[in-house]
Design a protein around this motif. Sequence first.
Motif, PDB file in Angstrom:
ATOM      1  N   SER A 122     -11.951   2.248  -5.916  1.00 13.43           N
ATOM      2  CA  SER A 122     -12.397   1.142  -7.175  1.00 13.43           C
ATOM      3  C   SER A 122     -12.005   2.507  -8.406  1.00 13.43           C
ATOM      4  O   SER A 122     -12.140   1.999  -9.092  1.00 13.43           O
ATOM      5  CB  SER A 122     -13.802   0.342  -7.324  1.00 13.43           C
ATOM      6  OG  SER A 122     -14.783   1.589  -7.692  1.00 13.43           O
ATOM      7  N   GLU A 123     -12.508   3.113  -8.172  1.00 19.91           N
ATOM      8  CA  GLU A 123     -12.415   4.185  -9.329  1.00 19.91           C
ATOM      9  C   GLU A 123     -11.429   4.995  -9.499  1.00 19.91           C
ATOM     10  O   GLU A 123     -10.672   5.229 -11.310  1.00 19.91           O
ATOM     11  CB  GLU A 123     -12.660   5.443  -8.564  1.00 19.91           C
ATOM     12  CG  GLU A 123     -15.118   5.904  -8.691  1.00 19.91           C
ATOM     13  CD  GLU A 123     -15.080   5.358  -7.159  1.00 19.91           C
ATOM     14  OE1 GLU A 123     -14.750   5.371  -6.696  1.00 19.91           O
ATOM     15  OE2 GLU A 123     -16.244   4.931  -7.530  1.00 19.91           O
ATOM     16  N   ALA A 124      -9.850   4.293  -8.908  1.00 23.06           N
ATOM     17  CA  ALA A 124      -8.879   4.996  -9.188  1.00 23.06           C
ATOM     18  C   ALA A 124      -8.316   3.807  -9.445  1.00 23.06           C
ATOM     19  O   ALA A 124      -7.569   3.823 -10.843  1.00 23.06           O
ATOM     20  CB  ALA A 124      -8.111   6.073  -7.714  1.00 23.06           C
ATOM     21  N   ARG A 142      -9.668   2.002 -11.874  1.00 18.28           N
ATOM     22  CA  ARG A 142     -10.312   1.643 -13.092  1.00 18.28           C
ATOM     23  C   ARG A 142      -9.774   2.754 -14.225  1.00 18.28           C
ATOM     24  O   ARG A 142      -9.586   3.279 -15.013  1.00 18.28           O
ATOM     25  CB  ARG A 142     -11.677   2.358 -13.369  1.00 18.28           C
ATOM     26  CG  ARG A 142     -12.218   2.137 -14.485  1.00 18.28           C
ATOM     27  CD  ARG A 142     -14.127   2.550 -15.073  1.00 18.28           C
ATOM     28  NE  ARG A 142     -14.958   1.882 -14.343  1.00 18.28           N
ATOM     29  CZ  ARG A 142     -15.420   0.564 -14.321  1.00 18.28           C
ATOM     30  NH1 ARG A 142     -16.028   0.017 -15.495  1.00 18.28           N
ATOM     31  NH2 ARG A 142     -16.941   0.138 -12.988  1.00 18.28           N
ATOM     32  N   ALA A 143      -9.806   4.341 -13.325  1.00 21.58           N
ATOM     33  CA  ALA A 143      -9.491   5.401 -14.336  1.00 21.58           C
ATOM     34  C   ALA A 143      -7.699   5.161 -14.523  1.00 21.58           C
ATOM     35  O   ALA A 143      -6.898   5.979 -15.139  1.00 21.58           O
ATOM     36  CB  ALA A 143      -9.748   6.771 -13.093  1.00 21.58           C
ATOM     37  N   VAL A 179      -7.742   3.057 -17.600  1.00 23.56           N
ATOM     38  CA  VAL A 179      -7.732   3.547 -18.972  1.00 23.56           C
ATOM     39  C   VAL A 179      -6.668   4.504 -19.517  1.00 23.56           C
ATOM     40  O   VAL A 179      -6.905   5.123 -19.839  1.00 23.56           O
ATOM     41  CB  VAL A 179      -9.135   4.689 -18.139  1.00 23.56           C
ATOM     42  CG1 VAL A 179      -9.427   5.823 -19.728  1.00 23.56           C
ATOM     43  CG2 VAL A 179     -10.736   3.616 -18.063  1.00 23.56           C
ATOM     44  N   MET A 180      -6.318   5.325 -18.208  1.00 23.14           N
ATOM     45  CA  MET A 180      -5.615   6.424 -18.703  1.00 23.14           C
ATOM     46  C   MET A 180      -4.173   5.908 -19.239  1.00 23.14           C
ATOM     47  O   MET A 180      -3.231   6.286 -20.412  1.00 23.14           O
ATOM     48  CB  MET A 180      -4.790   7.072 -17.029  1.00 23.14           C
ATOM     49  CG  MET A 180      -3.513   6.931 -16.644  1.00 23.14           C
ATOM     50  SD  MET A 180      -3.554   7.791 -15.720  1.00 23.14           S
ATOM     51  CE  MET A 180      -2.135   7.157 -14.412  1.00 23.14           C
ATOM     52  N   VAL A 233      -8.834  12.399 -20.743  1.00 21.19           N
ATOM     53  CA  VAL A 233      -9.054  11.023 -20.939  1.00 21.19           C
ATOM     54  C   VAL A 233      -9.708  10.283 -20.242  1.00 21.19           C
ATOM     55  O   VAL A 233     -10.734   9.287 -20.298  1.00 21.19           O
ATOM     56  CB  VAL A 233      -7.530   9.878 -20.817  1.00 21.19           C
ATOM     57  CG1 VAL A 233      -7.561   8.720 -21.436  1.00 21.19           C
ATOM     58  CG2 VAL A 233      -6.741  10.478 -22.320  1.00 21.19           C
ATOM     59  N   LEU A 264     -10.066  12.664  -7.176  1.00 19.42           N
ATOM     60  CA  LEU A 264      -8.992  12.116  -8.894  1.00 19.42           C
ATOM     61  C   LEU A 264      -8.111  13.121  -8.908  1.00 19.42           C
ATOM     62  O   LEU A 264      -7.027  12.757  -9.219  1.00 19.42           O
ATOM     63  CB  LEU A 264      -9.520  11.249  -9.299  1.00 19.42           C
ATOM     64  CG  LEU A 264     -10.280   9.693  -8.599  1.00 19.42           C
ATOM     65  CD1 LEU A 264     -10.575   8.971  -9.827  1.00 19.42           C
ATOM     66  CD2 LEU A 264      -8.980   8.964  -8.047  1.00 19.42           C
TER      67      LEU A 264
END
Lengths: 210, 210, 210, 210
Positions: free
Chosen positions: C160-162, C164-165, C168-169, D168, D195
């Motif tokens: 889930s962090e990946a 979202r990241a 975002v990027m 970012v 990450l």
Amino acid sequence: MAGAAGSDPTARPAPVGEAAILQAAIAVMAEHGYHGTSVRDIAERAGLSAGALYHHFASKQEVLATIMERGIKALLSRTRTALDGAGDDPVARLRALVEVQILFHLQDQRGTLLGTSELRALEEPVRTRHLAKRAQQQRLFDAVVADGVERGVFATPLASEASRAIVVMCTGVAAWFSPSGRLSGRQLVARYQRLALAMVGGPAPEDDTG
Amino acid sequence: MAGAAGSDPTARPAPVGEAAILQAAIAVMAEHGYHGTSVRDIAERAGLSAGALYHHFASKQEVLATIMERGIKALLSRTRTALDGAGDDPVARLRALVEVQILFHLQDQRGTLLGTSELRALEEPVRTRHLAKRAQQQRLFDAVVADGVERGVFATPLASEASRAIVVMCTGVAAWFSPSGRLSGRQLVARYQRLALAMVGGPAPEDDTG
Amino acid sequence: MAGAAGSDPTARPAPVGEAAILQAAIAVMAEHGYHGTSVRDIAERAGLSAGALYHHFASKQEVLATIMERGIKALLSRTRTALDGAGDDPVARLRALVEVQILFHLQDQRGTLLGTSELRALEEPVRTRHLAKRAQQQRLFDAVVADGVERGVFATPLASEASRAIVVMCTGVAAWFSPSGRLSGRQLVARYQRLALAMVGGPAPEDDTG
Amino acid sequence: MAGAAGSDPTARPAPVGEAAILQAAIAVMAEHGYHGTSVRDIAERAGLSAGALYHHFASKQEVLATIMERGIKALLSRTRTALDGAGDDPVARLRALVEVQILFHLQDQRGTLLGTSELRALEEPVRTRHLAKRAQQQRLFDAVVADGVERGVFATPLASEASRAIVVMCTGVAAWFSPSGRLSGRQLVARYQRLALAMVGGPAPEDDTG
DNA sequence: GATGAATGAGAGTTCATTCAT
DNA sequence: CATGAATGAACTCTCATTCAT
């Protein structure tokens, strides 16, 4: 250090307190007018904080009132003194009036600008009192001119118009005179005395225009 | 009644838009000065909201600039027209100058007060432009007086002082003249023409002081 | 004349009405933000008067809402279309997501800036609706990543962090990408696809960084 | 209770003056943006009148500039300190960068939002200065990644894209992180470190995702 | 549809004045 | 006496919006 004791007996010390404020107020108000000048402008120029000004004057309006009242009183008093020393001759008296009127306005060039342009900013009842003094001053001129006419020294049929115009033109010098200009104050006085006499139909003077 | 619909073909309609604003600004600034007058004061007197004023002028300063520029242009133009119609005689020319100077300032009494007292509130570069026009106006007087002296019609040795004093005294009438007073405008003109001639050492007129 | 009929079949006509307003609003709001942009700014840029804008939109807020809603809807729709055409492979699906996310934000670079920074200016209930769509969009990424992990194609323990990241990027490129820069849009896509795969612990690609 | 007199030596006193204003400004501007925030909003939240704010700052713009300049300076300084304490290993250095970047943005979550979204409201020359500092901050990341690649510790062929994407994504956490959410700040740091390492092709860490 | 004048609210800012220190 | 922070009103000006033309 400015005003260091003993260094120069003719040096005027930087004014402090009330005097400094009044002087500063005359300077900035002459340039920007009463409403265009803030209490901070005055205080800054006088070298103190805005709050401190209120230890000396109750309000900005009181500063203006003080300037205006002192100014007109000084003018009236110097005018009367001049008349007292001028003798009985209408020509001499008119010349004395012109001299004092011009020299006063030159010496306090900026204060005079306040007197003529900031009357509207003066609040009652000071304003009415001020106008009364101005009228007194005008009447001193009126009386001299009327006396001269009565005694046949002045030939004009327009005594009251001439009298007013003389005051107007003498007061007006403060608006344009420059100490570094073509004429000295004394020369200016001589020329305006001649102009004034011409306006009232007085005797032609010997040439003394400098 | 003024403005009643259809009743009077000569009735001037209440000015709107720009004209109303300028007229209101002259009235209210003449009384309280530029800095003593708020945009709301002007707008209220002109019958609109403060915001609406900004549809017609970009700023309060632009309102002042417009008043001052139009005023001095009108004065210059009327002065030149008067000179054009006055012929060659220095006396007639000087009388024409005094007449137009006084009538102009009487007709636009309040606008004149702005011109003389709010110059300091004018921002550059309008201020410099205005001063240049004022100097032009003064030079028109200077030229007439100098010409009269050169041709031996005026006897004064103080041409330039007299010239300036004449302008000052004529402009000054706006500060004290009242239409309900002792003198009419026309009488005032006659008297000031005589005073001006006296100042330049011109020939004594027949009596026409009304 | 610009846009003369028939001269160039590929020339896009200057947009009019609603389209012109939206395009102008995106341009000007992207630069100064919603609150830093006046209705006049928008109208001027769209080539009409401020009043006329109200024939097309009920309010400035409605202009913003329209921009934001159309933007997020288009993004969602294009994302879904891309997924539909990407087959079943998690790698291909993730690459498709990154591609569409980046190309979309590059094509509408300024509109994207609005989407990220002017959310706070959106009033309810549009704001909530918009956030819901954004969450949907995020969930499309989440699902692809989770599926890849489940099927052992992606090795990350931080699904889930990946996810979202990555969003975002990809969204972030609109803030710094310049079409005249070092990389073309297509190259950028390729590189971000590789970055995204690295983040989720996907299989190393052959070298295709352009 | 917070602020109770004498009761708690660790209690932070309510900030006054400049500090209170800055804190209030960050809070309201983060919510509504620079242009969406009025001086009165700030003052009210800081517990003083709008006029009083001008004793501490010359303008609303100066408040923003102060916030932005202090923020970026603090971030740069903390980043450099972290690098100084991180030793020579590229992995350790990258982890230090990610840690400080995330913790900083979490601690000053609202201030960060200002930094990213209100840049456009910053006037020159402060804006240019700010952008230069941001570029410095980015270069610190670039250098660590490039060093790691050069020394064979990081395997990515996309050093500069990865570096930018890391910044970012770390900055982005301020936009969505909630202290009451699923993850603590420390856990978040650990995951983003992993990450980031994945993005640059660094060595796989032991499992420390908390 | 489009315009431009108008409005009333509110923006940022300055002001005269007060008062605790 | 002096200061500097504070206030509340007022300032110039801009804004979103309306509406007659």
